[in-house]
Enzyme design. Structure first.
Site, short mmCIF file in Angstrom:
data_model
loop_
_atom_site.label_atom_id
_atom_site.label_comp_id
_atom_site.label_asym_id
_atom_site.label_seq_id
_atom_site.Cartn_x
_atom_site.Cartn_y
_atom_site.Cartn_z
CG ASN A 149 -0.53 -0.23 2.49
OD1 ASN A 149 0.66 -0.81 2.48
ND2 ASN A 149 -1.16 0.16 3.69
CB CYS A 281 -2.34 0.60 8.55
SG CYS A 281 -1.01 2.17 8.39
P1 NAI Z 1 0.34 -9.92 3.96
O1 NAI Z 1 0.29 -9.47 5.22
O2 NAI Z 1 0.14 -11.23 3.29
O3 NAI Z 1 1.52 -9.28 3.07
C1 NAI Z 1 2.52 -8.47 3.59
C2 NAI Z 1 3.93 -8.72 3.43
O4 NAI Z 1 4.16 -10.10 4.01
C3 NAI Z 1 4.13 -9.17 1.90
O5 NAI Z 1 5.32 -8.46 1.61
C4 NAI Z 1 4.18 -10.52 1.75
O6 NAI Z 1 4.88 -11.07 0.57
C5 NAI Z 1 4.66 -11.02 2.92
N1 NAI Z 1 4.23 -12.32 3.21
C6 NAI Z 1 3.04 -13.00 3.08
N2 NAI Z 1 3.28 -14.31 3.52
C7 NAI Z 1 4.38 -14.40 4.25
C8 NAI Z 1 4.67 -15.66 5.17
N3 NAI Z 1 4.28 -16.52 5.20
N4 NAI Z 1 6.09 -15.22 5.72
C9 NAI Z 1 6.67 -14.13 5.35
N5 NAI Z 1 6.21 -12.82 4.86
C10 NAI Z 1 4.99 -13.02 4.06
O7 NAI Z 1 -1.04 -9.06 3.19
P2 NAI Z 1 -1.70 -8.77 1.87
O8 NAI Z 1 -2.18 -10.48 1.53
O9 NAI Z 1 -0.87 -8.25 0.95
O10 NAI Z 1 -3.04 -8.06 2.17
C11 NAI Z 1 -3.96 -8.85 3.12
C12 NAI Z 1 -4.66 -7.82 4.13
O11 NAI Z 1 -3.36 -7.26 4.98
C13 NAI Z 1 -5.28 -6.78 3.36
O12 NAI Z 1 -6.53 -6.60 3.00
C14 NAI Z 1 -5.14 -5.78 4.61
O13 NAI Z 1 -6.32 -5.81 5.64
C15 NAI Z 1 -3.89 -6.16 5.56
N6 NAI Z 1 -2.73 -5.40 5.14
C16 NAI Z 1 -2.50 -4.39 6.10
C17 NAI Z 1 -1.48 -3.44 5.83
C18 NAI Z 1 -1.06 -2.48 6.91
O14 NAI Z 1 -0.42 -1.21 6.56
N7 NAI Z 1 -0.97 -2.79 8.04
C19 NAI Z 1 -0.76 -3.30 4.48
C20 NAI Z 1 -1.18 -4.72 3.61
C21 NAI Z 1 -2.11 -5.47 4.04
#
Ligand code: NAI
Ligand code: MG
Length: 491
Positions: A149, A281
C-alpha cells in the site's frame, strides 16, 4: 517493460531458480515489468552478504552513516518524477499523492540521517564506586517485510533508522510492488552505500518472506501487513529469538460528538476512508457519529462520495485510483455483501464503476454502509477498501465500548469543540495514535504503531531507536582494591 534484477551484495542478480514473476498495473490489469522470483537460496545469499557487510558498516562514524542517508534523500528528490510515475503505475497511487509520498520518503531518510549521531546511552548510579554505562549497539542483520500500500514510505520508515543506527538490511517487498523497491535500490547504490549493507530479495511471501523471517542470522524483523501473516512472522522469529516490530493495520473509529465542526469532520471522514482507496492501515473505516448529526452526515457524505473522480493514476485530475489486485477487489466486494446480508443499509457504491476503461482495472466505488451494527463482520474486520461503515450512537459510554470493541487498536479520530471532552475520550481509547479535530496522518517525527493486535513497538520518532538497537551495559569497578571478599560481594 523492464525485466528487473534483484539487489544482493551490491550486485544485480537473478533468482537462483532463474524464475520471474510479473508486476501488474492495477489500473489496467496489464504488466509493468518482471522481477526475479526469489526463494530460500537467494535469501541465504542476501543474509550472508548483509552479515559480512555488518562489521564495517557498524564501525563507520555515525555522522558518516548519516551522510549516506542524506545522499539517498537528495537522489530521491533528483529523480522524484520518475519514482512517482512508477509508484503510481505499479501500486495505483494517484500521481499527486505519489509525488507527495516520494517527497515524504526523502524526508524519512533525512530525519534518520540526523538521528544517526544522536543516539546515546546512559550513566547509571549503581552502588559503590562503580560506573555503569550503556551503549546502544546495532542488532546486526535486519529483515524488512513490506506491504504494497505504501511500498516506498513503509520501507523507508524502517530501513532508514536501521541503516542509520549501524544495521544492515534485507528487504522483501510485496509481490505486488517489487519494481518501485528495486528503483530505490538503484538510488541507494548510487549514493555509495557499501555493498551488502542494503539488499532486496523479491518474491512471494511464503517463498522469500518466510525463509527471511526464519533465518537464524536475522536479529531483527520489521513487518507491516495483515494480522495473520504478522502472527506467523512472530512465530518464525521465535525460532531464533529475533526482535520483532509489527504494524498490522486497524479499524480506526472516527468519533463525532454533537458539538463537532461538521464540515471539517465530513472532509476528514472522506480523507480517512478514500485516501488511497481505503488501503491504509489507519483508514477511518468506522464512523461513530452521534444520532443528532447522523442524518446530515450520511446525506453529505453520500453526495460527496458520488462526486469522487476515479481514474488513471497518471491523470493529474484523478482523486482515487484502483484497488491493488483482483484478489483484494473480490475481498472488498465480499465484505460489502456480507454487511448488506447482516442488515446494513447500502447508501452508495457497493460495486465497480460502469466506465469500461475502469473495468479493465481493479476499481471499486466509494461505498457507504449505514446503520452498521458494532458486531457485524464489516465493523470488526479490516476491509482495506473505500468502504465506510456508519455506526450511529446516543450514549457516550456505549460509544466508547464500540470504539474499543475490536481486536485492533492502531488509531482513532475524535471530533468535538470541547477540549476536555476530546482529551478525556483520547485517554479512554485503546489506540496507539489519537487525532483530535485533524486528518489521520503519519509523521516521521512522531511515534506510529498499535495497541492490541495492531502490533508491537513503534515506528518513527525517537521511539523507533529501540527497534534497531540493543543495550550493552558495562559495569566498571573504580576502586584499586575493593574491601569485599567473594562471599560478601553482590549476588
Ligand atoms: P500480507 O500480510 O500477506 O503481506 C504483507 C507482506 O508479507 C508481503 O511482503 C508478503 O509477501 C509478505 N508475506 C506473506 N506471507 C508471508 C509469510 N508466510 N512469511 C513471510 N512473509 C510473508 O498482506 P496481503 O495479503 O498483501 O493483504 C491482506 C490484508 O492485509 C489486506 O487486506 C489488509 O487488511 C492487510 N494489510 C495491512 C497493511 C498495513 O498497512 N498494516 C498493509 C497491507 C495489507
Ligand atoms: Mg502492481
Amino acid at each position: 517493460m523492464e525485466d528487473y534484477k534483484m539487489f544482493i551484495g551490491g550486485k544485480w542478480v537473478d533468482a537462483a531458480s532463474g524464475e520471474r514473476f510479473t508486476s501488474i498495473n492495477p489500473a489496467t490489469g496489464g504488466p509493468v515489468g518482471t522481477a526475479p522470483r526469489g526463494g530460500a537460496e537467494d535469501v541465504e545469499r542476501a543474509v550472508r552478504e548483509a552479515k559480512r557487510a555488518f562489521g564495517a558498516w557498524k564501525d563507520i562514524d555515525a555522522d558518516e552513516r548519516g551522510r549516506f542517508l542524506l545522499r539517498v534523500a537528495s537522489l530521491i528528490r533528483e529523480r522524484s518524477e520518475h519514482l512517482a510515475r512508477l509508484l503510481a503505475t505499479e501500486s495505483g497511487h494517484y500521481i499527486k499523492k505519489a509525488r507527495a509520498l516520494v517527497e515524504g520518503t526523502a524526508r524519512v531518510f533525512e530525519f534518520h540521517a540526523g538521528l544517526a549521531d544522536k543516539v546515546r546511552g546512559d550513566v547509571i548510579p549503581v552502588p559503590g564506586e562503580r560506573i555503569s554505562f550503556t551503549r546502544l549497539e546495532p542488532l546486526g542483520v535486519t529483515a524488512h517485510i513490506v506491504p504494497w500500500n505504501y511500498p516506498l514510505f513503509v520501507m523507508a520508515r524502517s530501513c532508514a533508522p536501521a541503516l542509520a543506527l549501524g544495521n544492515t538490511v534485507v528487504v522483501k517487498p510485496s509481490e505486488e510492488t517489487p519494481l518501485i523497491t528495486l528503483e530505490l535500490a538503484k538510488v541507494i547504490r548510487e549514493a555509495g552505500v557499501p555493498d551488502g549493507v542494503f539488499n532486496v530479495v523479491t518474491g512471494y511471501g511464503p517463498e522469500a518472506g518466510a525463509p527471511l523471517a526464519s533465518h537464524p542470522d536475522v536479529e531483527g524483523i520489521t513487518f507491516t501487513g495483515s494480522v495473520e501473516t504478522g502472527k506467523e512472522v512472530m512465530r518464525m522469529a521465535s525460532g531464533h529469538v529475533a526482535k520483532v516490530c509489527l504494524e498490522l493495520g486497524g479499524k480506526t473509529p472516527l468519533i463525532v460528538f454533537p458539538d463537532a465542526e461538521v464540515e471539517q469532520a465530513v472532509e476528514a471522514a472522506l480523507q480517512g476512508i478514500l485516501s488511497r482507496a481505503g488501503q491504509v492501515c489507519i483508514a477511518t473505516s468506522r464512523l461513530l457519529v452521534h444520532r443528532e448529526l447522523h442524518g446530515r452526515f450520511v446525506k453529505e457524505l453520500a453526495g460527496r462520495m458520488e462526486e469522487v473522480r476515479l481514474g488513471d493514476p497518471l491523470d493529474e485530475d484523478t482523486q482515487m485510483g484502483p484497488i491493488i489486485s483482483k484478489r483484494q477487489l473480490d475481498k472488498i466486494a465480499q465484505y460489502v455483501d456480507s454487511g448488506v446480508q447482516e442488515g446494513a443499509k447500502l447508501v452508495t457504491g457497493g460495486r465497480q464503476p460502469e466506465d469500461p476503461a475502469l473495468r479493465r482495472g481493479f476499481y471499486y466505488l466509494p461505498t457507504l454502509l449505514d446503520e452498521v451494527g458494532p458486531y457485524m463482520k464489516v465493523a470488526q474486520d479490516e476491509i482495506f477498501g473505500p468502504v465506510l461503515c456508519v455506526i450511529p450512537w446516543e450514549e457516550e459510554e456505549r460509544m466508547l465500548e464500540t470504539a474499543n470493541g475490536v481486536r485492533y487498536g492502531l488509531a482513532a479520530s475524535v471530533w468535538t469543540r470541547d477540549i476536555k471532552k476530546a482529551l478525556r475520550t483520547a485517554r479512554k481509547l485503546e489506540a496507539g495514535v489519537v487525532f483530535v479535530n485533524d486528518w489521520v496522518a503519519e509523521y516521521v517525527q512522531a511515534p506510529h504503531g498499535g495497541y492490541k493486535e495492531s502490533g508491537v513497538l513503534r515506528e518513527n520518532g525517537l521511539e523507533c531507536i529501540v527497534n534497531y538497537t540493543r543495550v550493552k551495559n558495562t559495569v566498571v569497578q573504580l576502586k584499586e582494591r575493593p574491601e569485599e571478599t567473594w562471599w560478601d560481594a553482590p549476588l
